[in-house]
Design an enzyme around this catalytic site. Sequence first.
Site, PDB file in Angstrom:
ATOM      1  N   TYR A  77       0.977  -3.691  -1.797  1.00  0.00           N
ATOM      2  CA  TYR A  77       1.537  -4.902  -1.185  1.00  0.00           C
ATOM      3  C   TYR A  77       2.816  -5.340  -1.896  1.00  0.00           C
ATOM      4  O   TYR A  77       3.796  -5.715  -1.266  1.00  0.00           O
ATOM      5  CB  TYR A  77       0.525  -6.041  -1.204  1.00  0.00           C
ATOM      6  CG  TYR A  77      -0.728  -5.777  -0.407  1.00  0.00           C
ATOM      7  CD1 TYR A  77      -0.692  -5.064   0.790  1.00  0.00           C
ATOM      8  CD2 TYR A  77      -1.956  -6.246  -0.844  1.00  0.00           C
ATOM      9  CE1 TYR A  77      -1.844  -4.828   1.513  1.00  0.00           C
ATOM     10  CE2 TYR A  77      -3.114  -6.017  -0.113  1.00  0.00           C
ATOM     11  CZ  TYR A  77      -3.059  -5.313   1.056  1.00  0.00           C
ATOM     12  OH  TYR A  77      -4.191  -5.091   1.775  1.00  0.00           O
TER      13      TYR A  77
ATOM     14  N   GLY B 260       0.874   6.519   5.281  1.00  0.00           N
ATOM     15  CA  GLY B 260       1.782   5.576   5.922  1.00  0.00           C
ATOM     16  C   GLY B 260       1.144   4.652   6.939  1.00  0.00           C
ATOM     17  O   GLY B 260       1.827   3.827   7.536  1.00  0.00           O
TER      18      GLY B 260
END
Length: 159
Positions: A131, A95
């Site tokens: 992304y 994360g």
Amino acid sequence: MIRTATPADIPVIHDLIRELAEYEKAPEEARATQEQLREALFGERPAAFAHVAVDDVSGEPAGFALWFPNFSTWRGVHGICLEDLYGRPGARGGGHGRALLTGLARICVERGYERLEWSVLDWNRPAIGFYEALGARPQDEWTVYRVTDGALAALGSGD
């Protein structure tokens, strides 16, 4: 945990940049010195900014983001150009990358910036997938150009 880099982070940021260059198969191109980074990030007129991701358990640096403001003539406002985003291999999936990008997006929103943009190597499929999962979209109609080294010197001298 994500935090704004401090001058004490210069050695680790330098190491992370070298690791990124190795990952991108271009270690010889990472020539920045710690002194150059210190001046760019913490000098009288900072040219760039950095955030460090720290592992919540070990407290060790897990990655970093280095960015600078840009400006859109079409939108009439600033944005952020993310120069480098890197997470150490052992920290990926924890994360940290998302937290770094979330922090940059938060800066954009707070400051009224309308763009957060970066480049990614065509072969880096894991990063591209990451992304795109965040909502980023490639700018397929644009090609990046760069002038460096001898070509830059020749252009700058008018040759």
